[in-house]
Scaffold this active site. Structure first.
Site, PDB file in Angstrom:
ATOM      1  N   CYS A  77     -41.497 -27.742  52.976  1.00 24.14           N
ATOM      2  CA  CYS A  77     -41.749 -26.512  52.281  1.00 24.14           C
ATOM      3  C   CYS A  77     -42.369 -25.597  53.146  1.00 24.14           C
ATOM      4  O   CYS A  77     -43.504 -25.773  53.748  1.00 24.14           O
ATOM      5  CB  CYS A  77     -42.462 -27.268  51.190  1.00 24.14           C
ATOM      6  SG  CYS A  77     -42.937 -25.450  50.042  1.00 24.14           S
ATOM      7  N   HIS A  92     -41.199 -30.346  47.323  1.00 26.38           N
ATOM      8  CA  HIS A  92     -39.959 -30.686  48.325  1.00 26.38           C
ATOM      9  C   HIS A  92     -40.466 -30.660  49.663  1.00 26.38           C
ATOM     10  O   HIS A  92     -41.358 -30.041  50.436  1.00 26.38           O
ATOM     11  CB  HIS A  92     -38.801 -29.771  48.208  1.00 26.38           C
ATOM     12  CG  HIS A  92     -39.377 -28.508  48.825  1.00 26.38           C
ATOM     13  ND1 HIS A  92     -38.876 -27.861  50.083  1.00 26.38           N
ATOM     14  CD2 HIS A  92     -39.860 -27.249  48.158  1.00 26.38           C
ATOM     15  CE1 HIS A  92     -39.184 -26.816  50.273  1.00 26.38           C
ATOM     16  NE2 HIS A  92     -39.717 -26.063  49.054  1.00 26.38           N
ATOM     17  N   ASP A 107     -38.291 -21.950  46.457  1.00 27.39           N
ATOM     18  CA  ASP A 107     -36.918 -22.190  47.486  1.00 27.39           C
ATOM     19  C   ASP A 107     -35.642 -22.306  46.960  1.00 27.39           C
ATOM     20  O   ASP A 107     -35.272 -23.093  45.929  1.00 27.39           O
ATOM     21  CB  ASP A 107     -37.340 -23.597  48.418  1.00 27.39           C
ATOM     22  CG  ASP A 107     -36.768 -23.741  49.461  1.00 27.39           C
ATOM     23  OD1 ASP A 107     -35.298 -23.574  49.662  1.00 27.39           O
ATOM     24  OD2 ASP A 107     -37.251 -24.020  50.790  1.00 27.39           O
ATOM     25  N   ARG A 152     -33.002 -23.580  47.971  1.00 26.66           N
ATOM     26  CA  ARG A 152     -32.300 -25.123  48.103  1.00 26.66           C
ATOM     27  C   ARG A 152     -32.990 -26.200  47.380  1.00 26.66           C
ATOM     28  O   ARG A 152     -32.588 -27.321  46.860  1.00 26.66           O
ATOM     29  CB  ARG A 152     -32.707 -25.356  49.461  1.00 26.66           C
ATOM     30  CG  ARG A 152     -32.079 -24.386  50.586  1.00 26.66           C
ATOM     31  CD  ARG A 152     -32.677 -24.898  52.078  1.00 26.66           C
ATOM     32  NE  ARG A 152     -34.049 -24.630  51.889  1.00 26.66           N
ATOM     33  CZ  ARG A 152     -35.019 -24.960  53.131  1.00 26.66           C
ATOM     34  NH1 ARG A 152     -34.479 -25.501  54.119  1.00 26.66           N
ATOM     35  NH2 ARG A 152     -36.264 -24.851  53.089  1.00 26.66           N
ATOM     36  N   CYS A 187     -40.622 -25.398  43.582  1.00 25.19           N
ATOM     37  CA  CYS A 187     -41.044 -24.324  44.449  1.00 25.19           C
ATOM     38  C   CYS A 187     -39.795 -23.355  44.381  1.00 25.19           C
ATOM     39  O   CYS A 187     -38.793 -23.539  43.737  1.00 25.19           O
ATOM     40  CB  CYS A 187     -40.845 -24.955  45.885  1.00 25.19           C
ATOM     41  SG  CYS A 187     -40.936 -23.748  47.046  1.00 25.19           S
TER      42      CYS A 187
HETATM   43 CO    CO Z   1     -40.918 -24.648  49.161  1.00 24.94          CO
END
Ligand code: CO
Length: 209
Positions: free
Chosen positions: A101, A98, A44, A46, A42
């Protein structure tokens, strides 16, 4: 505003730190890359691929998008897979989702989010395939997290259905496709045990002779 000095400062320090422990690191790396892994994760911020598995530049080939989706007609993702499999001869493709999400969460509501709705529809399809199982759960967070896992499993299948991966298997190339999920809350990875390593393990309709 036009020059992000702090990032260039950090970059300089980072490069110096690596050179301190291995003076030839960048010289060696500039000649070739030889990663064993392709990571599809992803976007993202993080969930940074290299950091999570503590790997250096050169060790992992990476593709990231919203909610780690592998769409059959996504030329971007397919090109990455093709290059990784055919040219770099990577041995493992890892789909890493994750928990919590945002893309999965957005796909589960009925609101309009703009252009991204076209992307999220792929995740809604996965929801539809498993809706009885997901709807049986009461807790909203648990529902999201189950779809986070099921989405990974779906993308593992999608990768295996490509002609790229099937051709590699047919030619005898060793290639395993893994499904993992990462917890932002404790930094720990979990293997979803859906690893596929040959054509016989995929559904008959998708097998290309
Ligand atoms: Co995500």
């Amino acid at each position: 505003m036009r020059f992000l000095k702090n990032l260039f400062d950090k970059n300089k320090k980072w490069a110096e730190k690596i050179k301190e422990s291995d003076p030839d690191f960048f010289t060696k790396l500039s000649k070739q890359q030889n990663p064993e892994y392709l990571w599809i994760g992803c976007s993202d911020s993080r969930v940074p691929a290299n950091e999570i598995v503590d790997m250096m530049p050169g060790e992992i080939f990476v593709h990231r998008n919203i909610a780690n989706v592998v769409v059959h007609t996504d030329l971007n993702c397919l090109s990455v897979i093709q290059y990784a499999v055919n040219v770099l001869k990577i041995k493992h493709i890892i789909v890493c989702g994750h928990y919590g999400c945002g893309g999965i969460k957005a796909a589960m509501d009925n609101q309009e989010h703009g252009l991204i709705d076209n992307w999220l529809r792929n995740i809604k399809d996965t929801y539809r395939f498993h809706q009885d199982k997901i709807n049986a759960i009461e807790d909203e967070q648990e529902k999201i997290n189950l779809l986070c896992e099921l989405n990974v499993v779906e993308q593992v299948d999608n990768i295996c259905h490509t002609t790229i991966v099937q051709s590699a298997w047919k030619s005898g190339q060793e290639l395993a496709v893994h499904g993992w999920i990462y917890s932002i809350e404790d930094g720990i990875l979990k293997d979803l045990n859906v690893c596929i390593t040959n054509q016989e393990e995929i559904s008959r309709i998708h097998q290309i002779n």
